[in-house]
Design a protein around this motif. Structure first.
Motif, PDB file in Angstrom:
ATOM      1  N   CYS A 102       0.855  -1.180   0.182  1.00  0.00           N
ATOM      2  CA  CYS A 102       0.105   0.081   0.118  1.00  0.00           C
ATOM      3  C   CYS A 102       0.870   1.231  -0.066  1.00  0.00           C
ATOM      4  O   CYS A 102       0.737   2.118  -0.829  1.00  0.00           O
ATOM      5  CB  CYS A 102      -1.014  -0.084   1.206  1.00  0.00           C
ATOM      6  SG  CYS A 102      -2.003   1.346   1.390  1.00  0.00           S
ATOM      7  N   ARG A 126       3.540  -1.500  -7.900  1.00  0.00           N
ATOM      8  CA  ARG A 126       2.825  -0.284  -7.081  1.00  0.00           C
ATOM      9  C   ARG A 126       3.243   0.095  -5.819  1.00  0.00           C
ATOM     10  O   ARG A 126       3.910  -0.671  -5.046  1.00  0.00           O
ATOM     11  CB  ARG A 126       1.321  -0.791  -6.999  1.00  0.00           C
ATOM     12  CG  ARG A 126       0.858  -1.947  -6.100  1.00  0.00           C
ATOM     13  CD  ARG A 126      -0.332  -1.474  -5.411  1.00  0.00           C
ATOM     14  NE  ARG A 126      -0.190  -0.473  -4.287  1.00  0.00           N
ATOM     15  CZ  ARG A 126      -1.114   0.170  -4.000  1.00  0.00           C
ATOM     16  NH1 ARG A 126      -2.501   0.225  -4.322  1.00  0.00           N
ATOM     17  NH2 ARG A 126      -1.069   1.121  -2.969  1.00  0.00           N
ATOM     18  N   LYS A 131      -0.086   9.264   0.443  1.00  0.00           N
ATOM     19  CA  LYS A 131      -1.199   8.457   1.022  1.00  0.00           C
ATOM     20  C   LYS A 131      -2.485   9.311   1.246  1.00  0.00           C
ATOM     21  O   LYS A 131      -2.295  10.201   2.263  1.00  0.00           O
ATOM     22  CB  LYS A 131      -0.827   7.499   2.224  1.00  0.00           C
ATOM     23  CG  LYS A 131       0.121   6.446   1.703  1.00  0.00           C
ATOM     24  CD  LYS A 131      -0.116   5.523   0.462  1.00  0.00           C
ATOM     25  CE  LYS A 131      -1.404   4.808   0.756  1.00  0.00           C
ATOM     26  NZ  LYS A 131      -1.973   3.976  -0.430  1.00  0.00           N
ATOM     27  N   GLU A 298      -2.329  -5.726  -3.337  1.00  0.00           N
ATOM     28  CA  GLU A 298      -1.281  -5.275  -2.263  1.00  0.00           C
ATOM     29  C   GLU A 298      -0.717  -6.411  -1.784  1.00  0.00           C
ATOM     30  O   GLU A 298      -1.302  -7.380  -1.258  1.00  0.00           O
ATOM     31  CB  GLU A 298      -2.220  -4.329  -1.240  1.00  0.00           C
ATOM     32  CG  GLU A 298      -2.587  -3.108  -1.741  1.00  0.00           C
ATOM     33  CD  GLU A 298      -3.244  -2.067  -0.676  1.00  0.00           C
ATOM     34  OE1 GLU A 298      -3.225  -0.965  -0.762  1.00  0.00           O
ATOM     35  OE2 GLU A 298      -3.708  -2.500   0.212  1.00  0.00           O
ATOM     36  N   ASP A 309      -2.931  -0.641   5.548  1.00  0.00           N
ATOM     37  CA  ASP A 309      -3.542  -1.625   4.875  1.00  0.00           C
ATOM     38  C   ASP A 309      -2.963  -2.939   4.875  1.00  0.00           C
ATOM     39  O   ASP A 309      -2.962  -3.792   4.175  1.00  0.00           O
ATOM     40  CB  ASP A 309      -3.717  -1.221   3.399  1.00  0.00           C
ATOM     41  CG  ASP A 309      -4.956  -0.270   3.197  1.00  0.00           C
ATOM     42  OD1 ASP A 309      -5.530  -0.006   4.073  1.00  0.00           O
ATOM     43  OD2 ASP A 309      -5.105   0.274   2.022  1.00  0.00           O
TER      44      ASP A 309
HETATM   45 MN    MN Z   1      -4.064   0.709   0.223  1.00  0.00          MN
END
Ligand code: MN
Ligand code: PEP
Length: 343
Positions: A102, A126, A131, A298, A309
């Motif tokens: 994340c 990713r 954030k 993720e 996360d």
């Molecule tokens: Mn996330």
């Protein structure tokens, strides 16, 4: 409104038609269909008279478009869009997998995860540097330092990077350094940001707003596309419903709806879509079975210690198993159609 052009229309005649429209304040978007050449008209077309248009030598038919979105729509652009990023293509025959944490937390963390996911066939890394956290007291990301760590991971693994932009302040940094610019669910209807990102000419990953309809998502894509420079990859990531067993309700049916209504590639994020790591694998399988062009997953090397996360992040070992399954399903889906591009 869409003008279907006659097969013999010359480039000069098409350009003349485009200029005629421009004089009326209407933009003409040229598009080559499988058999026909089209010109999609965007602007106030209410004063255009279809009969008068048909007297133009190069116009064969005039079609009214009832959908509220235009450039993202399949009627404007009948053939699938394939987004080429370095050596990988999104929306073609290959399954796209954007995987990673994340948030970028440290060099060791991002490098370790990047190496693991690459070994299992991920096509993008990713990782969030900026954030969008619901609470201002939660970890907000490493910002530009995080982007630097993403660049190091790209250099060491060769994986192109996808990361989220939240503010216009960083447009030039993202234009320079990011392979695919992510617009998150919370900013899907931040129209000035969409326009500005669309002017950069980098591919944009547009995530569905948690309370947005499919039509609204496609209109948001129009904001990015109207700059005429950027392409868009659509991402279903769950919507907010009355259900509380999952973080969001992953709308798998959005995949066939989007594939029918739009020419843009569609990927699915079962991590934010469910909020629970155990549900990521089955929903990833469902997404690929439904015809998604790819996934966003993720992955964290120590989910229990993740700064963001962790509960929905799979370990590299689970990711390995998931990849084996989704690749088999993808091969099956492609085999059935003979060719996934023939949508
Ligand atoms: Mn996330
Ligand atoms: C993310 O991808 O980390 C993210 C914040 O996703 P979303 O915008 O879909 O919530």
């Amino acid at each position: 409104m869409i003008l279907v052009l006659k097969p013999g229309a010359s480039p000069e005649q098409i350009e003349q038609l485009r200029l005629d429209m421009e004089r009326r304040g209407i933009t003409g978007w040229d598009s080559q269909g499988e058999h026909t050449r089209l010109m999609g008209l965007v602007g106030d077309t209410s004063a255009l008279d279809a009969e008068a248009l048909l007297r133009n030598d190069i116009i064969e038919r005039v079609l009214k478009v009832s959908e509220p979105y235009k450039l993202a729509g399949r009627r404007f652009h009948p053939q699938n869009t394939v987004v080429q990023v370095g050596n990988t293509a999104v929306g073609g025959s290959q399954l796209t997998v954007m995987a990673g944490p994340c948030s970028v937390e440290s060099e060791e963390q991002i490098l370790s995860i990047a190496r693991d996911i690459r070994a299992d066939g991920a096509t993008f890394l990713r990782g969030g540097a900026f954030k969008p956290r619901s609470s201002p007291f939660s970890f907000q990301g490493l910002g530009l330092d995080g982007l630097e760590l993403m660049k190091i991971a790209r250099e060491k693994t060769g994986l192109p990077i996808v990361t989220e932009i939240m503010s216009q302040d960083y447009l030039s940094a993202f234009e320079k350094d990011v392979d695919v610019i992510q617009i998150g669910a919370r900013n899907m209807q931040n129209f000035p940001l969409l326009r500005d990102v669309g002017a950069l000419g980098r591919p944009v990953l547009l995530k569905r707003g948690a309370a947005c309809t499919i039509d609204e998502m496609l209109m948001a894509a129009d904001y990015v596309l109207m700059g005429g420079k950027s392409t868009v990859i659509l991402c279903e990531r769950g919507i907010r419903t009355f259900e509380t067993a999952t973080r969001n309700t992953l709308d798998i049916s959005a995949v066939p709806v989007l594939k029918t209504r739009s020419h843009l590639p569609v990927i699915v994020d079962p991590s934010h879509g469910t909020g629970h790591w155990e549900m990521v694998e089955p929903m990833a399988m469902a997404a690929v079975a439904a015809g998604a062009d790819g996934l966003m997953i993720e992955v964290h090397n120590q989910p229990a210690r993740a700064l963001c996360d962790g509960q929905q992040s799979v370990t590299p070992a689970v990711f390995h198993r998931l990849m084996g399954k989704v690749q088999k399903i993808h091969a099956l889906v492609r085999g059935e159609n003979g060719d996934t591009d023939a949508n």
